[in-house]
Write an enzyme that holds these catalytic residues in place. Structure first.
Site, PDB file in Angstrom:
ATOM      1  CE1 TYR A   1      -3.003   3.083   0.532  1.00 46.94           C
ATOM      2  CE2 TYR A   1      -3.471   2.323   2.751  1.00 46.94           C
ATOM      3  CZ  TYR A   1      -3.677   3.224   1.731  1.00 46.94           C
ATOM      4  OH  TYR A   1      -4.555   4.263   1.899  1.00 46.94           O
TER       5      TYR A   1
ATOM      6  CE  LYS B   1      -6.021   1.891  -0.756  1.00 43.41           C
ATOM      7  NZ  LYS B   1      -6.600   1.973   0.617  1.00 43.41           N
TER       8      LYS B   1
END
Length: 293
Positions: A134, A162
């Site tokens: 992320y 992400k």
């Protein structure tokens, strides 16, 4: 691709006494499963993970796994700026039956790229669960650079990222450089359409807390090449998607909107607190516009 599609970054509802509202939470789980989202991200930033303790987190994951009944993937946020803690959380996620973990860049301590590499490799080596990175510089003060990501992507358990850097040039470089089966997920609802049109594989969405079917339809229209319809849907939701991340810090707006819809109470744990009435009115206005016509 195993981790493509729509993943809802689910909120954590609280009661008036700040305890977790498990009744509301179970209803949110059921609604998302019924909408056939591809997965749920729980105990992430949107789930107020910094203020959810270990015991509460375990109960949330258990309920999510039970509610999903194998129909949607459960991804647990296990990131930390302490590598040892992140490894422990990731092992626990595996034990509890989660399908994958989401690990954010270490925040505040601003590691070097080598430090980032060693941090994420330690987590990946410390358990047998698939791992999604992320990257969000705005909340962590550090950017996961392309060269570092390419090294990490060689690990068999690091299966996606992400991307919430907000930098489309960087995200395009990620998409064109990662291995074929490595998932690149948008971390910003408003960038989902361009990122997926450029070759991205889905989104971790805040907006799908309230409009899971609309977000699901847009994602699958892009997957099936129905770009004009997806673009219309994107612009229909545009003002709402912007509002959810600009009127106040996430997850304040999305929880306020869910409360307006009667799904949860508008409760937060400090240091988060309610948004202004003016901002709330603007948010509701954009929501109503997104569902009209």
């Amino acid at each position: 691709m195993k981790f493509s599609g729509l993943y809802t970054a689910l909120v954590t509802p609280f009661n008036g006494n700040k305890s977790i509202d498990y009744i509301a939470l179970d209803k949110l789980f059921a609604e998302q499963v019924e909408a056939r989202v591809d997965g749920l991200v729980i105990l992430g930033t949107t789930g107020e993970s910094p203020t959810v303790d270990e015991r509460e987190g375990e109960e949330i994951v258990k309920r999510a796994v039970k509610a999903s009944n194998g129909k949607v993937k459960i991804i647990m946020g296990t990131g930390s700026n302490d590598t040892k803690i992140a490894v422990q959380k990731s092992k626990k996620a595996q034990d509890l039956g989660a399908d994958a973990i989401l690990c954010v860049n270490p925040y505040y301590n601003k590691p070097t790229q080598e430090g980032l590499y060693q941090h994420f490799m330690s987590i990946a080596d410390g358990s047998d669960i698939p791992m999604i990175l992320y990257n969000i510089k705005g909340r962590t003060a550090v950017n996961l650079e392309i060269k570092t990501l390419m090294k990490l992507a060689q690990h068999e358990r690091i299966v996606g990222i992400k991307e919430a850097s907000g930098d489309l040039v960087q995200i395009m470089n990620v998409i064109k450089s990662v291995p074929q089966n490595f998932a690149v997920l948008s971390g910003d609802d408003v960038l989902t359409y361009p990122i997926m049109c450029l070759g991205g594989h889905g989104v971790v969405s805040v907006a799908s807390n309230v409009l899971p079917m609309e977000m699901k339809n847009m994602v699958w229209e892009i997957f099936t090449g129905n770009f004009d319809s997806a673009k219309k849907r994107h612009y229909k939701l545009y003002n709402l998607m912007i509002s959810l991340l600009s009127l106040s810090s996430n997850p304040i707006p999305i929880k306020s909107l869910l409360a307006y819809l009667g799904k949860i109470q508008e409760e937060f744990r400090l240091p988060l607190c309610s948004m202004s009435e003016e901002a709330r009115e603007e948010l509701v206005k954009h929501y109503e516009e997104s569902i009209s016509g």
